[in-house]
Design a protein around this motif. Structure first.
Motif, short mmCIF file in Angstrom:
data_model
loop_
_atom_site.label_atom_id
_atom_site.label_comp_id
_atom_site.label_asym_id
_atom_site.label_seq_id
_atom_site.Cartn_x
_atom_site.Cartn_y
_atom_site.Cartn_z
N ARG B 1115 0.80 -1.22 0.00
CA ARG B 1115 0.00 0.00 0.00
C ARG B 1115 0.83 1.27 0.00
O ARG B 1115 0.49 2.25 -0.64
N ILE B 1136 -6.70 -2.48 -5.47
CA ILE B 1136 -7.52 -3.49 -4.79
C ILE B 1136 -8.36 -4.27 -5.78
O ILE B 1136 -8.46 -5.50 -5.70
N HIS B 1139 -6.11 -6.58 -7.24
CA HIS B 1139 -5.87 -7.67 -6.28
C HIS B 1139 -6.95 -8.73 -6.44
O HIS B 1139 -6.66 -9.92 -6.51
N HIS B 1232 -8.06 -13.72 6.19
CA HIS B 1232 -7.19 -13.20 5.13
C HIS B 1232 -5.77 -13.03 5.62
O HIS B 1232 -4.83 -13.16 4.86
N ARG B 1271 5.55 -3.09 4.48
CA ARG B 1271 4.91 -3.31 5.77
C ARG B 1271 5.70 -2.62 6.90
O ARG B 1271 5.13 -2.08 7.84
N GLU B 1324 -5.71 -1.10 6.99
CA GLU B 1324 -6.32 -0.83 5.72
C GLU B 1324 -6.63 0.66 5.59
O GLU B 1324 -7.63 1.16 6.08
#
Ligand code: FAD
Ligand code: HEM
Ligand code: HEM
Lengths: 243, 1555
Positions: B1115, B1136, B1139, B1232, B1271, B1324
């Motif tokens: 992201r 997304i 994705h 997820h 991340r 998110e």
């Protein structure tokens, strides 16, 4: 200041150890001194130190004459250190035999035969080329090395992450340190459990080569334990006085 | 005396020859003595045109057994011979990959095709070969000999040193014995408990794989094949230990090693001597040549023809059974484990691979004596059935025909034909068939069976050119032994082995043996050895044990075989009854896998079902929780809500809105005074009226009452209130008591209002089914309006009308709108004067409802009528008392209502002023009321425009519509295409406008326009040319148009998706190609065929897709990249969606992979164990083990991880569906986030290396690193929870969030930030533009619900859900973005916002207003704001902001509505129809309250920019900022480029942002 210096030192130390462990040649070692035949065309036997060091990717075989048995007759320095490795693409065994599709170890063994390496070296290496039923030392050392090397490699980025995370979120760092430690210890566990049901023993005239864990193995274990300890310590501290 | 050390011979034959260290060595190629005859010259088997081996076998080798050797050769000679073979040769292992060269079984074959089914084959695997050979004609395929060719004791010590080490006991130089620890046991070699890799096929008599441990540990890997051969293995083993013991006795000081090597040296020498000088003469019938010393130039290698043909001569001598006797000449009857007792001897075929058992029964003595006494089979062409038909084979063909195999082996090895072989061995070719064996064929033809000559001749078409060596060579056999060819070959072979061996015992140069030793060796015979190491005495054996001479102590009772006259030898047993064996021949390898196979797949399916079930349960549970929470809030509201007065009673309940929408908490207020039922939001913060049910209407229409329906089952908590012409109010109460109370309440209320009620009870299900829900009503109304519009506009164009079915049409015709619905359709407040007046006007019959007809009439006037009609309509609207005149009061009402519409508060006295000026301008001062004529007078100047409006509405030439409001522009010379008359009309209109609304708010005092203001007006471009398009006619064209639009909007998305898909396909095809074509003959591909192609291709596709899934989720990277120029080319906002797309692509490949493997695993489970060992090199299974399906699936790393992956995947996918995300977001998030496990499993999956070296990591590594770094950035970001101050649900699904501005959060207008909602996972983040201006204290966002996240957000901040709690907090990240905040650097800035892309401008506009007020040094002089939108409805909130800024001189606002007219909703239509008209009066849009002009169509940017140039002639730099969908920004871009190109000195700088 001192704390951060310690942090850096420990970080680098563990990282260095991971590398040492990964490429260290002494996960298992055996060494003897014995009288042995030396080569074709020679009646005399030599008195030599014979060593085998098994790493994750290869076997090193050393042969060093101790007292020159045949002084004067043999004007030859006997001091060999030969490596046979199996870390081809994916550590695959390859087809049986010694042909172009055989595993790397077997091919290197065949090359050694053609090169005419001394008997003791070939005899030892030969043990790792046989692959059938209960005699699959080569396969097991390859498998053990394969899985251990994956884990040790895995530990490497994990530890880097650990170090980075220690600068960010202490508790995450601690978890990753724990994880690194567990992965390293797993490597030890796997290495120690993936073995041929028959213990490898290579007899020579005066002694048998019997294998024991080498420093690489122990270092990996200690390193793993250190990582776990760091993780636990930081977690405990973090829980007591989070700051 | 000290015995000197010697050079001991190697174990594997290496370095025997100094010039060629590998000559004769183990694992080297056989010796090509004859030119190869591969049919392609390289590797294809020879003899493509030779007859079927089975036919040859039947023709040449069949016949009765029981003929005795003519020369009385003993059985011992024969089996010693077999043992000699094992000493020099082992080339039996099949190649890897397995190459099946099966032999067709002729139809009706007596043994293999008894049922005449035909089409059967006997499996035949081609031999292993050196894979450096066989590629091209100069080096054709060469098979390998696994052991050394020398007579070097390999039999005893194994093929290499390691093997020998494993045999030793390390005591006294001896080999480990069975009785080493227990002297009572017989003196056998130790058991193979360390599992030396000896040959271990299934014993054919019981057809079961058995553990290799049962064998004796011998040097000879095949030494346990039959007990007779094993006898020699045991004998030599004992002989070694015997020698070692003797040596030890003589040399007690020798080490174990020395003793071992010295004993070995002697054993080898004895063996060499016996083979060469005792056995060969007996075997061949001739002596070998004399030893002339070591000859290093002789190649000792085993010749192919020796291996594949000549040495197999022994087959004809093999007896069908072998005697055992004791020293007293008692011949033992068999009674062994095979259960065949009472036979005279051991049947050969029943002893295969069970040898140790026989030996344990009798030791080797009885067998040795038996063999020595037994005359073996005759030297002829007839072969015993034990070999010819009952020799052992693989499980799937346990009893093979060895003769067919021999022939096929010769072809496999590329042996030339018989005559060529003869020639090459220096023999003269045979020209006449009888010359093959003149002895047999001419002298005693019966010996070789009747008609053999004929048969073979016919088989080979009477041609001697291409005859297999084996049958012809064997036919040469005479009583003396092998025929000329075989004899020559064998002799040559052994002489070469002898002469080429540096360590040969007679070679004095090697220093191995002293002369005495050689003498002693030369004297040693096999007989001596036997006597030395067994209990057999001198007298128990004849002198020459290779022949059964007259001196044999015990004569055999009978010649064993078919011709026996005493007893029998029994049958070759086949286990017909075992379940895995069919027809006694075919073995079902899948046997034992069925259950696990089926179970595994059943488990898979049930797991999938369970996952889905869990999902549904979770969703249900969450819904319940939500309901509970709602009930709790209801409880609280009930407590809190005070009943305001006696007149009002309150009911709290939850209203059911629709199947999909669910429930909401409401408070029902029953106002008996007004006879209203108010349905209001039950929230702690606000109580917005959701609906008003006006009972007065019912009374008016003489309705008797309402219908109350109660649920009769369930918890009895439902109640539906059916009000005529409205949707039903369906209420759910907490319990029945509550409902009953409410019912009473309601009934009382009804009664008070003078209405009755009908009561009925129905089951809950029916109640809900029959309820006319809000949604139903809404869709009905939509159709209602559409039908009205269609009727009003397109009466002629009937094909454009929706083809309504009759029922529907009737329903619509009968539909009547309430005032509330009418107001809602216009997005106006129901109690606004305008709505009231309008409603009254339309509602001709004054029943309080608008019927279809009424509405249509109204519309027709608006769209078609002339100016008078319209003015009349308007007049009537405000003639509240229907007197035909408008009093001043009424006129004031009219004006206030319009002001009211514009949501402006206007001072009373302003209105007065306004009215005054209006009246005076029309010359009506002092009149108390105006008539219609007066009214017309006021409006008369609009006449043409009103007419003109109707013109356009007919939709005749929409492209000619230009909307001006200021004709002064004509004077500026801007090209205009409008017709002069109209221009005049409008200019007149403009000039004569008396009432100018802006007078009111700009200066309260002035009654006219100041010159100043006039100037401003003049200099402001207010008209923009628009491009209009009509919707294409017909459904299909409309559809095409939609598609086209879609393509244009998403062309980048489509491009990247297509590219990505193509790459993925490419990867799939690459692997698929590799496995289909390049590995056609290798590996798994051989077993599973194209299954592998598919699965491997899919695996690669999966690796790629799963890896890319991670990339799309980087992201921070995506956020970073979308700031760069790349954003122009790559639509990062689609990450997304991408994705999800990739996920489905991955799912496709995964399913392909899994299904493929279901099939592959079936195939694998049906393979022979031998093939498996070759094909799955990294998967080991013991020789006695048949890996079943469960082994593969549950016991291999690849299998287990595959299963786990599948489960993991099920869970991830099932919980990722829209339904799951909507209902249990937590479960989605939790499942997820198992993706790390998924990827770890995936790496492990490949790490199993079942098929190929792993390369998953090659795909995964990059993405994982990127993802991890990404991340880390997220983790590193300081997360601050920010309290939300207010949240509001605005209409059109927009949620307004206002939250605290964190300290030092500095931003500029137009920037955006990312927020994460704690409730929806703190990772998110979604981007939203800040709609607050920098100077404001708090931050605010306007968030439109478009997808799962935003919808969840809306629900999260729904007051119903929040209840009493404080607002959930958010995480904030940002600000991001640049470009738009530069607007104030330009003197003239053009802001273009499209769709949701206007959001940045909200902030900018506020900022402008603020800055223009406060900031003196502010370059910007003029800002044009163009708002392009399909429909304004979604952006009502923006109009508030626009209204705020509109009044400053700085900003000029234009709104463009781009929707096709055919698709207008009622509000837009009204806007379209009424704006022209009413705006003249109010100067403001009725519907938006904006002064800005609403245009219909797309803006024509090029002209707009050109006009700007004219407007601002001194300005050379214009800033253009656009934000919105790509097609819009790109047309702005194009326009800028065009203008920049065509005009000098002017630069339009375009900045844009897409989303
Ligand atoms: C710079 C920028 C500013 C925005 N400002 C606003 C605003 O002020 N008000 C507003 O209502 N919307 C705004 N949006 C759009 C908003 O981000 C998306 O509508 C929202 O993220 C949709 O999420 P979803 O899961 O509910 O919908 P989905 O169904 O997942 O997606 C709907 C659409 O939104 C896009 N989208 C989804 N998630 C993201 C994301 N994390 N980043 C970018 N695009 C996404 C998808 O590509 C898809 O086209 C802005 C987008 C960007 C890029
Ligand atoms: C096995 C396949 C999948 C893998 C490995 C995978 C991986 C991921 C990863 C790593 C994330 C980021 C999670 C985070 O930010 O913490 C993510 C988010 C997401 N995935 Fe998947 N995904 C898979 C399948 C799917 C499927 C099938 C869908 C739905 C059709 C889906 C929809 C989403 C959504 C909607 C999000 C993020 C939530 C959001 O930002 O809107 N994924 N996925
Ligand atoms: C979600 C489920 C699965 C995924 C994601 C998956 C993924 C993969 C991948 C990526 C490979 C290539 C590995 C490599 O060569 O590096 C592979 C190979 C393979 N898969 Fe799967 N697989 C799945 C399910 C299964 C199942 C159910 C089976 C059967 C039990 C199976 C059997 C195999 C086999 C036999 C191979 C070849 C292994 C090798 O190359 O050594 N897979 N799979």
């Amino acid at each position: 200041r001192i704390f951060s210096l310690i942090r850096v030192l420990v970080g680098v130390f563990v990282l260095g150890c991971i590398f040492l462990v990964n490429f260290g040649q002494e996960w298992e070692v055996a060494e003897i001194e014995s009288v042995t035949q030396y080569r074709a065309g020679l009646r005399e036997e030599i008195h030599a130190k014979i060593g085998v060091k098994i790493g994750l990717r290869s076997v090193n075989i050393t042969l060093k004459e101790v007292t020159s048995f045949n002084e004067g007759r043999l004007n030859e320095t006997i001091n060999y250190n030969e490596r046979f490795s199996w870390n081809n693409e994916g550590f695959t065994l390859g087809r049986a035999g010694f042909g172009p599709f055989a595993g790397r170890f077997n091919q290197e063994y065949r090359a050694g035969q053609r090169k005419g390496l001394p008997y003791p070296i070939l005899w030892i290496a030969e043990y790792f080329t046989i692959d059938g039923e209960g005699i699959r030392w080569g396969r097991f050392y390859l498998q053990a090395g394969y899985y251990a090397h994956i884990l040790v490699w895995l530990a490497f980025p994990l530890w880097i992450l650990t170090m980075v995370l220690f600068y960010m979120v202490m508790s995450y760092g601690a978890y990753f340190s724990l994880l690194t430690g567990i992965v390293l210890i797993m490597a030890n566990i796997l290495y120690a459990t993936i073995r041929n049901p028959n213990q490898l023993m290579i007899p020579f005239e005066d002694a048998k080569l019997t294998f024991t864990w080498g420093w690489s193995f122990w270092l990996c274990l200690i390193n793993g334990i250190i990582c776990v300890a760091i993780g636990v310590l930081v977690l405990v501290i973090d829980n007591w006085k989070p700051d | 005396a000290e015995v000197p050390h010697v050079e001991h011979p190697p174990f594997d034959g290496w370095y025997n020859n100094w010039a060629h260290p590998d000559w004769g060595a183990a694992e080297t190629t056989l010796y090509r003595r004859l030119a190869p005859a591969y049919s392609d010259g390289v590797y294809e088997p020879a003899g493509a045109h030779r007859p079927n081996p089975f036919e040859i076998s039947d023709a040449v080798f069949s016949g009765k057994t029981g003929h005795a050797s003519v020369k009385n050769r003993s059985a011992l000679l024969v089996f010693f011979g077999q043992q000699v073979v094992e000493e020099v040769l082992d080339a039996q292992r099949p190649g890897c990959p397995p190459e099946y060269f099966n032999i067709k079984i002729p139809k009706n074959h007596a043994q293999y095709d008894k049922d005449g089914r035909g089409g059967r084959e006997m499996p035949f695997l081609r031999s292993r070969y050196d894979q450096n050979t066989g590629y091209s004609p100069h080096v054709p395929r060469e098979q390998l000999n696994e052991i050394s060719a020398f007579l070097d004791g390999g039999l005893v010590y194994g093929p290499n040193k390691a093997w020998a080490d494993a045999l030793r006991s390390y005591k006294g130089g001896r080999l480990a014995a069975y009785n080493d620890n227990d002297a009572s046991k017989p003196n056998f070699p130790a058991e193979n408990d360390i599992r030396l890799p000896m040959a271990n096929p299934a014993p054919p008599f019981d057809h079961k794989l058995k553990p290799i441990k049962r064998f004796f540990k011998l040097g000879n890997p095949r030494g346990n094949e039959n007990p007779f051969l094993l006898t020699f293995g045991v004998l030599l083993f004992r002989w070694h230990n015997h020698q070692a013991a003797q040596l030890q006795a003589n040399h007690p000081d020798w080490s174990d090693e020395r003793l071992f090597l010295e004993a070995r040296k002697l054993v080898i020498a004895h063996h060499q001597k016996i083979v060469m000088y005792d056995w060969i003469p007996a075997w061949l019938g001739t002596e070998v040549s004399e030893y002339k010393g070591y000859n290093p130039s002789v190649h000792p290698g085993i010749a192919h023809v020796f291996q594949s043909a000549a040495m197999r001569f022994g087959h004809t001598l093999v007896p069908p059974a072998v005697y055992r006797r004791n020293r007293n000449c008692v011949f033992r009857n068999t009674s062994d484990i095979s259960g065949f007792s009472g036979h005279s001897a051991l049947r050969t075929c029943n002893t295969f691979w069970n040898s140790p058992v026989s030996l344990h029964q009798t030791d080797i003595d009885e067998l040795l004596m038996g063999m020595a006494s037994q005359i073996t089979e005759r030297e002829d062409n007839i072969v015993t059935p034990d070999l010819r038909g009952d020799v052992f084979g693989p499980l799937e063909f346990p009893r093979r025909d060895l003769m067919a195999v021999n022939i096929q082996r010769g072809r496999d090895h590329g042996l030339p034909d018989y005559n060529t072989a003869r020639k090459l061995y220096g023999l003269k070719p045979i020209t006449d068939w009888t010359d093959i064996n003149p002895d047999f064929f001419t002298n005693s033809p019966d010996v070789c069976g009747p008609g053999v000559l004929e048969k073979i001749r016919n088989l080979y078409n009477n041609s001697l050119d291409d005859v297999d060596i084996w049958p012809a060579g064997l036919l040469e056999t005479t009583a003396n032994g092998p025929g000329e060819l075989f004899r020559t070959i064998i002799k040559d072979q052994f002489e070469r082995i002898r002469d080429g061996d540096r360590f040969w015992f007679e070679n004095r140069d090697n220093g191995l043996y002293t002369d005495e030793e050689i003498d002693a060796i030369n004297k040693t015979t096999l007989r001596d050895i036997i006597i030395a190491v067994t209990d057999i005495g001198e007298n128990d054996l004849q002198e020459n044990i290779f022949f059964v001479g007259d001196d044999v102590p015990c004569k055999q009772p009978d010649q064993l075989g078919d011709l026996m006259t005493t007893g029998s030898i029994g049958e070759c047993k086949r286990p017909r009854d075992a379940p895995e064996v069919q027809d006694g021949v075919v073995f079902d390898y899948f046997w034992g896998s069925e259950v696990s196979y089926a179970l595994t797949f059943i488990a898979y399916h049930s797991l999938l079902a369970v996952t889905v079930l869990v999902l549904i349960l979770l969703a249900r549970r969450r819904d319940k929780e939500v309901q509970k929470k709602m009930a709790m809030t209801r409880e609280k509201t009930r407590k809190r809500t005070k009943v305001p007065s006696k007149q009002i009673s309150v009911i709290t309940a939850s209203e059911w809105i629709g199947k999909k929408q669910g429930h909401r908490n409401v408070i029902i207020k029953l106002e008996s005074s007004k006879k209203h039922i108010l349905v209001t939001e039950a929230s702690s913060r606000k109580s917005k009226v959701l609906r008003t049910i006006d009972l007065n209407l019912l009374l008016k229409n003489r309705q008797t009452g309402v219908e109350l329906i109660l649920s009769a089952d369930g918890k009895m908590t439902m109640m539906a209130l059916k009000v005529p012409k409205e949707y039903d109010l369906v209420l759910v109460f907490d319990d029945q008591r509550d409902r009953d109370q409410s019912q009473v309440e309601l009934e009382r209320f009804m009664f008070k209002a003078g209405l009755g009620r009908t009561l009925s009870t129905v089951p809950e299900k029916d109640l809900l089914r029959d309820a006319h829900s809000v949604q139903d009503r809404k869709s009905l109304l939509t159709q209602f309006f559409q039908t009205v519009l269609a009727n009003a506009f397109h009466e002629e164009e009937s094909e454009n009308r929706e083809d309504l079915d009759f029922v529907k049409a009737k329903e619509i015709l009968e539909t009547e709108l309430t005032r509330y619905e009418f107001a809602e359709a216009l997005s106006l407040k129901p109690d606004s004067l305008f709505v009231n007046s309008m409603f009254k006007l339309v509602d001709k019959n004054e029943n309080g409802y608008i019927s279809f007809r009424e509405f249509l009439d109204f519309f027709v006037i608006f769209s078609k009528g002339n100016a008078d009609d319209k003015v009349k309509l308007m007049f009537d609207m405000y003639d509240l008392d229907n007197t035909g005149t408008l009093t001043k009061e009424e006129f004031r009402t009219m004006l206030t209502s319009m002001v009211d519409l514009a949501n402006e508060k206007v001072e009373e006295k302003d209105i007065e002023t306004l009215i005054g000026s209006l009246f005076s301008s029309a010359g009506l001062e002092g009149k108390p009321a105006i008539t219609f004529t007066d009214f017309k007078k006021i409006l008369k100047n609009y006449e043409s425009e009103l007419n003109y409006t109707s013109l356009n509405l007919a939709g005749i030439s929409p492209s000619e519509v230009y909307l001006y409001n200021n004709n002064d522009c004509a004077g500026t010379g801007v090209p205009m295409n409008a017709q002069p008359r109209r221009e005049n009309a409008s200019s007149r209109a403009r000039r004569t406008v008396i009432l100018s609304y802006d007078n009111l708010d700009l200066s309260s005092a002035s009654t006219g326009r100041t010159a100043n203001k006039e100037n401003r007006r003049l200099s402001t471009i207010q008209e923009v040319k628009t491009i209009k398009k009509t919707a294409p006619k017909g459904k299909f064209a409309l559809f095409c148009n939609d598609i086209l639009r879609y393509f244009v909007n998403y062309k980048l998305h489509i491009f990247w998706c297509t590219l990505y898909t193509l790459i993925t396909l490419g990867i799939f095809i690459e692997r698929a190609y590799y496995y289909s074509i390049e590995r056609e003959h290798a590996g798994l591909r051989r077993i599973a065929g194209y299954g592998v192609t598919v699965t491997r291709g899919a695996a690669s596709g999966m690796m790629f897709t799963y890896a890319s899934l991670l990339v799309t989720m980087c992201r921070n990277t995506v956020t970073f990249l979308r700031e760069t120029f790349l954003h122009k080319y790559i639509p990062f906002d689609g990450a997304i969606s991408f994705h999800k797309y990739i996920a489905y692509l991955a799912l496709f490949f995964t399913l392909l992979h899994i299904i493929g493997h279901c099939i592959n695993f079936y195939h694998i489970s049906t393979q022979t164990p031998g093939d498996l060992i070759c094909l799955f090199r990294n998967f080991f299974h013991a020789t006695d083990d048949l890996p079943k399906f469960h082994r593969w699936c549950w016991n291999t790393l690849t299998g287990v991880t595959g299963v786990l992956l599948t489960i993991n995947m099920f869970v991830i996918y099932v919980f990722a569906v829209q339904y799951a995300r909507r209902h249990t977001f937590k479960a989605f998030w939790f499942t997820h986030n198992t993706y790390p496990i998924f990827f770890i499993l995936m790496i492990l999956h490949g790490a199993g290396r079942l098929v190929q070296p792993p390369f998953t990591h090659l795909f995964i590594l990059g993405p994982v690193v990127l993802f991890t770094l990404d991340r880390l950035v997220s983790i590193n970001r300081k997360k601050v929870e920010i309290a939300v101050i207010t949240a509001e649900l605005l209409p059109s699904d927009v949620t307004y969030l206002q939250f605290k501005r964190p300290l030092n959060f500095e931003y500029k207008s137009g920037q955006w930030c990312r927020i994460a909602c704690l409730v929806q996972g703190s990772n998110e983040y979604h981007p939203f533009t800040l709609t607050s201006a920098p100077h404001e204290e708090n931050l605010s966002l306007h968030i439109r619900a478009v997808g799962p996240w935003t919808m969840n957000l809306r629900r999260t901040y729904d007051p119903d859900h929040v209840g009493e709690h404080s607002w959930p907090k958010v995480f904030l990240d940002g600000p991001y973005g640049e470009g738009h905040q530069e607007w104030y650097r330009y003197e003239v800035a053009v802001l273009v916002g499209g769709g949701i892309g206007v959001t940045p401008f909200a902030s900018i506009l506020k900022d402008i207003k603020y800055k223009s007020r406060t900031n003196a040094q502010f370059v910007c002089k003029k800002v044009y704001f163009l708002w392009v939108t399909r429909t304004q409805r979604q952006f009502e909130w923006l109009t508030d902001i626009i209204r705020e800024v509109e009044d400053s001189d700085l900003v000029s606002v234009h709104v463009f509505i781009t929707q096709f007219k055919e698709k207008y909703d009622i509000r837009t239509t009204m806007l379209y129809i009424c704006e022209r008209y009413f705006q003249k009066i109010s100067e403001r849009s009725l519907f938006t309250g904006l002064r800005s002009i609403t245009h219909f169509g797309r803006p024509e940017f090029k002209q707009f920019f050109q006009m700007l140039q004219v407007e601002h002639p001194n300005n050379s730099e214009f800033g253009v900022f656009s934000c919105g969908p790509p097609p819009m920004t790109s047309s702005v871009e194009k326009a800028c480029a065009h203008v920049n190109k065509t005009s000098t000195n002017v630069l339009f700088q375009h900045h844009f942002e897409n989303f």
